[in-house]
Write an enzyme that holds these catalytic residues in place. Structure first.
Site, PDB file in Angstrom:
ATOM      1  N   HIS A 187      -7.686  -0.704 -16.024  1.00 28.40           N
ATOM      2  CA  HIS A 187      -6.970   0.535 -15.703  1.00 28.40           C
ATOM      3  C   HIS A 187      -6.030   0.883 -16.860  1.00 28.40           C
ATOM      4  O   HIS A 187      -5.185   0.090 -17.239  1.00 28.40           O
ATOM      5  CB  HIS A 187      -6.175   0.382 -14.405  1.00 28.40           C
ATOM      6  CG  HIS A 187      -7.026   0.542 -13.186  1.00 28.40           C
ATOM      7  ND1 HIS A 187      -6.534   0.958 -11.976  1.00 28.40           N
ATOM      8  CD2 HIS A 187      -8.356   0.385 -12.997  1.00 28.40           C
ATOM      9  CE1 HIS A 187      -7.520   1.037 -11.094  1.00 28.40           C
ATOM     10  NE2 HIS A 187      -8.631   0.677 -11.688  1.00 28.40           N
ATOM     11  N   TYR A 216       1.206   5.562  -6.846  1.00 27.56           N
ATOM     12  CA  TYR A 216       2.460   5.146  -6.217  1.00 27.56           C
ATOM     13  C   TYR A 216       3.165   6.418  -5.760  1.00 27.56           C
ATOM     14  O   TYR A 216       3.524   7.258  -6.600  1.00 27.56           O
ATOM     15  CB  TYR A 216       3.357   4.417  -7.221  1.00 27.56           C
ATOM     16  CG  TYR A 216       2.878   3.037  -7.601  1.00 27.56           C
ATOM     17  CD1 TYR A 216       1.932   2.844  -8.606  1.00 27.56           C
ATOM     18  CD2 TYR A 216       3.401   1.899  -6.978  1.00 27.56           C
ATOM     19  CE1 TYR A 216       1.517   1.567  -8.964  1.00 27.56           C
ATOM     20  CE2 TYR A 216       2.995   0.620  -7.340  1.00 27.56           C
ATOM     21  CZ  TYR A 216       2.048   0.465  -8.328  1.00 27.56           C
ATOM     22  OH  TYR A 216       1.638  -0.803  -8.683  1.00 27.56           O
ATOM     23  N   PRO A 265       6.730  -6.179  -4.039  1.00 25.20           N
ATOM     24  CA  PRO A 265       5.435  -5.981  -4.712  1.00 25.20           C
ATOM     25  C   PRO A 265       5.300  -4.679  -5.503  1.00 25.20           C
ATOM     26  O   PRO A 265       4.296  -4.487  -6.188  1.00 25.20           O
ATOM     27  CB  PRO A 265       4.424  -6.015  -3.552  1.00 25.20           C
ATOM     28  CG  PRO A 265       5.205  -5.758  -2.326  1.00 25.20           C
ATOM     29  CD  PRO A 265       6.601  -6.219  -2.577  1.00 25.20           C
ATOM     30  N   LYS A 282       4.262  -7.630  -9.867  1.00 26.94           N
ATOM     31  CA  LYS A 282       4.702  -8.698 -10.781  1.00 26.94           C
ATOM     32  C   LYS A 282       4.557 -10.129 -10.243  1.00 26.94           C
ATOM     33  O   LYS A 282       4.536 -11.083 -11.020  1.00 26.94           O
ATOM     34  CB  LYS A 282       6.184  -8.489 -11.140  1.00 26.94           C
ATOM     35  CG  LYS A 282       6.433  -7.336 -12.077  1.00 26.94           C
ATOM     36  CD  LYS A 282       6.146  -7.721 -13.516  1.00 26.94           C
ATOM     37  CE  LYS A 282       5.813  -6.534 -14.380  1.00 26.94           C
ATOM     38  NZ  LYS A 282       4.393  -6.153 -14.413  1.00 26.94           N
ATOM     39  N   TYR A 302       5.464  -2.582 -16.764  1.00 29.80           N
ATOM     40  CA  TYR A 302       4.370  -2.670 -15.786  1.00 29.80           C
ATOM     41  C   TYR A 302       3.201  -3.494 -16.350  1.00 29.80           C
ATOM     42  O   TYR A 302       2.611  -4.303 -15.650  1.00 29.80           O
ATOM     43  CB  TYR A 302       3.900  -1.264 -15.386  1.00 29.80           C
ATOM     44  CG  TYR A 302       2.946  -1.259 -14.207  1.00 29.80           C
ATOM     45  CD1 TYR A 302       3.423  -1.151 -12.900  1.00 29.80           C
ATOM     46  CD2 TYR A 302       1.571  -1.372 -14.401  1.00 29.80           C
ATOM     47  CE1 TYR A 302       2.556  -1.158 -11.818  1.00 29.80           C
ATOM     48  CE2 TYR A 302       0.699  -1.381 -13.318  1.00 29.80           C
ATOM     49  CZ  TYR A 302       1.196  -1.269 -12.025  1.00 29.80           C
ATOM     50  OH  TYR A 302       0.329  -1.280 -10.961  1.00 29.80           O
TER      51      TYR A 302
HETATM   52  P1  RFL Z   1       1.433 -18.830  -2.973  1.00 26.93           P
HETATM   53  O1  RFL Z   1       0.289 -17.917  -3.263  1.00 26.93           O
HETATM   54  O2  RFL Z   1       2.299 -18.526  -1.820  1.00 26.93           O
HETATM   55  O3  RFL Z   1       0.830 -20.295  -2.849  1.00 26.93           O
HETATM   56  C1  RFL Z   1       1.607 -21.392  -2.377  1.00 26.93           C
HETATM   57  C2  RFL Z   1       0.680 -22.407  -1.755  1.00 26.93           C
HETATM   58  O4  RFL Z   1       1.449 -23.528  -1.326  1.00 26.93           O
HETATM   59  C3  RFL Z   1       1.004 -23.917  -0.035  1.00 26.93           C
HETATM   60  N1  RFL Z   1       2.101 -24.640   0.661  1.00 26.93           N
HETATM   61  C4  RFL Z   1       2.154 -25.980   0.805  1.00 26.93           C
HETATM   62  N2  RFL Z   1       1.316 -26.949   0.400  1.00 26.93           N
HETATM   63  C5  RFL Z   1       1.659 -28.234   0.716  1.00 26.93           C
HETATM   64  N3  RFL Z   1       2.782 -28.555   1.417  1.00 26.93           N
HETATM   65  C6  RFL Z   1       3.648 -27.607   1.828  1.00 26.93           C
HETATM   66  N4  RFL Z   1       4.739 -27.929   2.507  1.00 26.93           N
HETATM   67  C7  RFL Z   1       3.343 -26.243   1.514  1.00 26.93           C
HETATM   68  N5  RFL Z   1       3.966 -25.062   1.754  1.00 26.93           N
HETATM   69  C8  RFL Z   1       3.205 -24.109   1.237  1.00 26.93           C
HETATM   70  C9  RFL Z   1       0.606 -22.623   0.644  1.00 26.93           C
HETATM   71  O5  RFL Z   1      -0.300 -22.824   1.725  1.00 26.93           O
HETATM   72  C10 RFL Z   1      -0.028 -21.870  -0.518  1.00 26.93           C
HETATM   73  O6  RFL Z   1      -1.410 -22.102  -0.620  1.00 26.93           O
HETATM   74  O7  RFL Z   1       2.403 -18.942  -4.241  1.00 26.93           O
HETATM   75  P2  RFL Z   1       2.076 -18.881  -5.829  1.00 26.93           P
HETATM   76  O8  RFL Z   1       0.922 -19.759  -6.180  1.00 26.93           O
HETATM   77  O9  RFL Z   1       3.384 -19.075  -6.485  1.00 26.93           O
HETATM   78  O10 RFL Z   1       1.567 -17.364  -6.080  1.00 26.93           O
HETATM   79  C11 RFL Z   1       2.409 -16.268  -5.944  1.00 26.93           C
HETATM   80  C12 RFL Z   1       1.629 -15.042  -5.477  1.00 26.93           C
HETATM   81  O11 RFL Z   1       0.872 -15.395  -4.336  1.00 26.93           O
HETATM   82  C13 RFL Z   1       2.549 -13.854  -5.145  1.00 26.93           C
HETATM   83  O12 RFL Z   1       3.622 -13.768  -6.056  1.00 26.93           O
HETATM   84  C14 RFL Z   1       1.788 -12.506  -5.179  1.00 26.93           C
HETATM   85  O13 RFL Z   1       0.818 -12.452  -4.181  1.00 26.93           O
HETATM   86  C15 RFL Z   1       2.769 -11.333  -4.999  1.00 26.93           C
HETATM   87  N6  RFL Z   1       2.084 -10.030  -4.913  1.00 26.93           N
HETATM   88  C16 RFL Z   1       1.646  -9.383  -6.052  1.00 26.93           C
HETATM   89  N7  RFL Z   1       1.771  -9.963  -7.266  1.00 26.93           N
HETATM   90  C17 RFL Z   1       1.269  -9.351  -8.401  1.00 26.93           C
HETATM   91  O14 RFL Z   1       1.415  -9.904  -9.501  1.00 26.93           O
HETATM   92  N8  RFL Z   1       0.599  -8.145  -8.342  1.00 26.93           N
HETATM   93  C18 RFL Z   1       0.412  -7.504  -7.152  1.00 26.93           C
HETATM   94  O15 RFL Z   1      -0.244  -6.468  -7.132  1.00 26.93           O
HETATM   95  C19 RFL Z   1       0.965  -8.107  -5.952  1.00 26.93           C
HETATM   96  N9  RFL Z   1       0.810  -7.520  -4.742  1.00 26.93           N
HETATM   97  C20 RFL Z   1       1.900  -9.424  -3.659  1.00 26.93           C
HETATM   98  C21 RFL Z   1       1.251  -8.156  -3.611  1.00 26.93           C
HETATM   99  C22 RFL Z   1       2.316 -10.045  -2.476  1.00 26.93           C
HETATM  100  C23 RFL Z   1       2.129  -9.412  -1.263  1.00 26.93           C
HETATM  101  N10 RFL Z   1       2.569 -10.106  -0.096  1.00 26.93           N
HETATM  102  C24 RFL Z   1       1.756 -10.318   1.024  1.00 26.93           C
HETATM  103  C25 RFL Z   1       3.812 -10.825  -0.130  1.00 26.93           C
HETATM  104  C26 RFL Z   1       1.062  -7.520  -2.406  1.00 26.93           C
HETATM  105  C27 RFL Z   1       1.528  -8.127  -1.231  1.00 26.93           C
HETATM  106  C28 RFL Z   1       1.337  -7.362   0.057  1.00 26.93           C
HETATM  107  C1  PHB Z   2      -2.504  -4.379  -4.336  1.00 24.16           C
HETATM  108  O1  PHB Z   2      -3.585  -3.869  -4.700  1.00 24.16           O
HETATM  109  O2  PHB Z   2      -2.440  -5.170  -3.395  1.00 24.16           O
HETATM  110  C2  PHB Z   2      -1.250  -3.991  -5.039  1.00 24.16           C
HETATM  111  C3  PHB Z   2      -1.331  -3.240  -6.197  1.00 24.16           C
HETATM  112  C4  PHB Z   2      -0.156  -2.849  -6.845  1.00 24.16           C
HETATM  113  C5  PHB Z   2       1.059  -3.245  -6.345  1.00 24.16           C
HETATM  114  C6  PHB Z   2       1.137  -4.023  -5.194  1.00 24.16           C
HETATM  115  C7  PHB Z   2      -0.032  -4.391  -4.533  1.00 24.16           C
HETATM  116  O3  PHB Z   2       2.196  -2.850  -6.973  1.00 24.16           O
END
Ligand code: RFL
Ligand code: PHB
Length: 386
Positions: free
Chosen positions: A72, A197, A289, A293, A381
């Site tokens: 993109h 957005y 989110p 990042k 971004y």
């Molecule tokens: P995770 O993915 O939460 O993984 C942590 C893992 O640890 C396990 N765990 C345990 N294991 C053993 N013992 C315990 N006591 C434990 N407790 C927990 C869990 O089961 C899990 O498997 O953390 P990690 O690896 O640091 O990754 C971070 C990302 O997942 C997170 O920052 C992103 O998803 C945030 N995020 C976005 N980030 C982006 O860079 N670009 C995006 O577009 C973006 N969109 C988003 C997002 C997060 C969202 N939500 C649901 C919060 C959109 C959403 C809606």
């Molecule tokens: C997503 O596709 O889940 C998504 C994309 C951009 C964002 C947050 C979430 O800023």
């Protein structure tokens, strides 16, 4: 059992760290509380910065990402229906890639050869303030112990690692926003080629995507909303109201294949090293989110941590681990600032009233008219250098 590094958590941070260590010849075991299917069932991020793309290549896990990920070159911002496209390639010569976190996780799981232990219950961390730390966990009713040199806490915001640090050793910074995102995944082509957005007086909306045939949409909702109260029809009606009329018209709707609400939070813990324990990814920080990042920040943390642990293990040099916390916190705070700023611009804040909305409008108009302001957004971004 004995290993060099115990990694707690098999999310993207833990899996990437494990892979980088494995490729360098450093022994590591990953301990994950959930099953592989559960981990792959979580729908989260969708946008990868160039630094994350490069890291997937370094991990020798990038082949499918390059084949299926969508490059993109920009995004669209919309304010009360007025649209403005930001062309990242023109502004700063960079781009991002749309490729789901689920797919990143799957690819990292597939390349890993070393041991991962899933369904590990009651993980506990011991003696990380000494030279001989160890970790215990339960599986099938039995308690197991792993002795190690270092522990990497990659277990997300609710994990055990940060909670194992004595309160007085940790300073935390937090902002909880008075709203969340209701997200829906649908097997329909995206409404536009790029992400939109949108700020609207009814609240923020985001049109995102996973592929040419799968779309991801979000609307800002109150924190006390329940998913059960949002039928697909109610979601689509609300989304249409927040988009400009042509986009609303073009929207292809269908039955949701996933629907969930995520609260929005900014959070940073300091420091990120406690003796032989290191925190990385969501265990260390949370961003709302809006700036896309969270995943990218988690990846840049573990890139630095992997190099530090490789140096500590193979060269017996503490140089990298000594500076890990200070180094990654610099980048973390910049991403926190940008995510907070994007959130502040695009959401409705009940408490700021008409004055607050006029300021948001002025910010949007300034952005539309200033190439310098656009370059700043584009630079953040697409990802600041590590
Ligand atoms: P995770 O993915 O939460 O993984 C942590 C893992 O640890 C396990 N765990 C345990 N294991 C053993 N013992 C315990 N006591 C434990 N407790 C927990 C869990 O089961 C899990 O498997 O953390 P990690 O690896 O640091 O990754 C971070 C990302 O997942 C997170 O920052 C992103 O998803 C945030 N995020 C976005 N980030 C982006 O860079 N670009 C995006 O577009 C973006 N969109 C988003 C997002 C997060 C969202 N939500 C649901 C919060 C959109 C959403 C809606
Ligand atoms: C997503 O596709 O889940 C998504 C994309 C951009 C964002 C947050 C979430 O800023």
């Amino acid at each position: 059992m004995r290993t060099n590094v115990v990694i707690i958590g098999a999310g993207p941070a833990g899996l990437m760290l494990g892979r980088l260590l494995e490729l360098a010849g450093v022994d590591a075991i990953i301990l994950e509380r959930k099953s592989p299917d559960y981990v792959l069932g979580r729908i989260r991020a969708g946008v990868l910065e160039q630094g994350t793309i490069d890291l997937m290549d370094r991990a020798e896990a990038g082949a499918r990402m390059h084949a299926e990920g969508l490059i993109h070159h920009g995004v669209e911002l919309s304010f009360d229906g007025d649209r403005h496209r930001l062309d990242f390639s023109d502004l700063i010569g960079r781009h991002v890639m749309v490729y789901g976190q689920t797919e990143v996780t799957r690819d990292l799981m597939n390349v890993r050869k070393a041991q991962s232990i899933y369904d590990a219950e009651d993980v506990e961390l011991y003696d990380f303030d000494t030279a001989k730390p160890y970790v215990t966990y339960r599986q099938s009713g039995k308690t197991h112990r792993i002795d190690c040199d270092h522990i990497a806490g990659c277990d997300g915001f609710h994990g055990v690692s940060r909670q194992s640090v004595p309160q007085k050793a940790l300073t935390t910074f937090e902002r909880i926003y008075p709203f969340g995102w209701l997200g829906i995944l649908v097997d329909q082509p995206p409404v536009a080629d790029e992400l939109i957005y949108a700020h609207h007086e009814r609240g923020f909306a985001l049109c995102s995507q996973r592929s040419h045939t799968r779309s991801r949409y979000y609307v800002q909702v109150q924190t006390d909303e329940k998913v059960e109260d949002w039928s697909d029809t109610r979601f689509w009606d609300e989304l249409r109201l927040r988009l400009n009329p042509e986009t609303a018209e073009a929207l292809r709707t269908g039955p949701s294949i996933e629907k969930s609400i995520a609260p929005l939070r900014s959070f940073v813990a300091e420091p990120l090293r406690f003796g032989r324990l290191f925190l990385a990814g969501d265990a260390a920080h949370i961003v709302p989110p809006t700036g896309a990042k969270g995943l990218n920040l988690a990846m840049s943390d573990v890139a630095t941590l992997a190099d530090a642990l490789i140096e500590a293990t193979l060269d017996h040099s503490p140089a990298g681990i000594d500076v890990y916390s200070a180094k990654v916190l610099q980048r973390i705070w910049k991403a926190e600032r940008f995510s907070w700023w994007m959130t502040s611009l695009l959401h409705t804040f009940p408490e700021t009233g008409p004055f607050g909305r006029r300021i948001q409008r002025a910010e949007f108009d300034y952005l539309c008219g200033s190439r310098v302001a656009q370059q700043s957004l584009a630079e953040n971004y697409t990802g600041l250098p590590s």
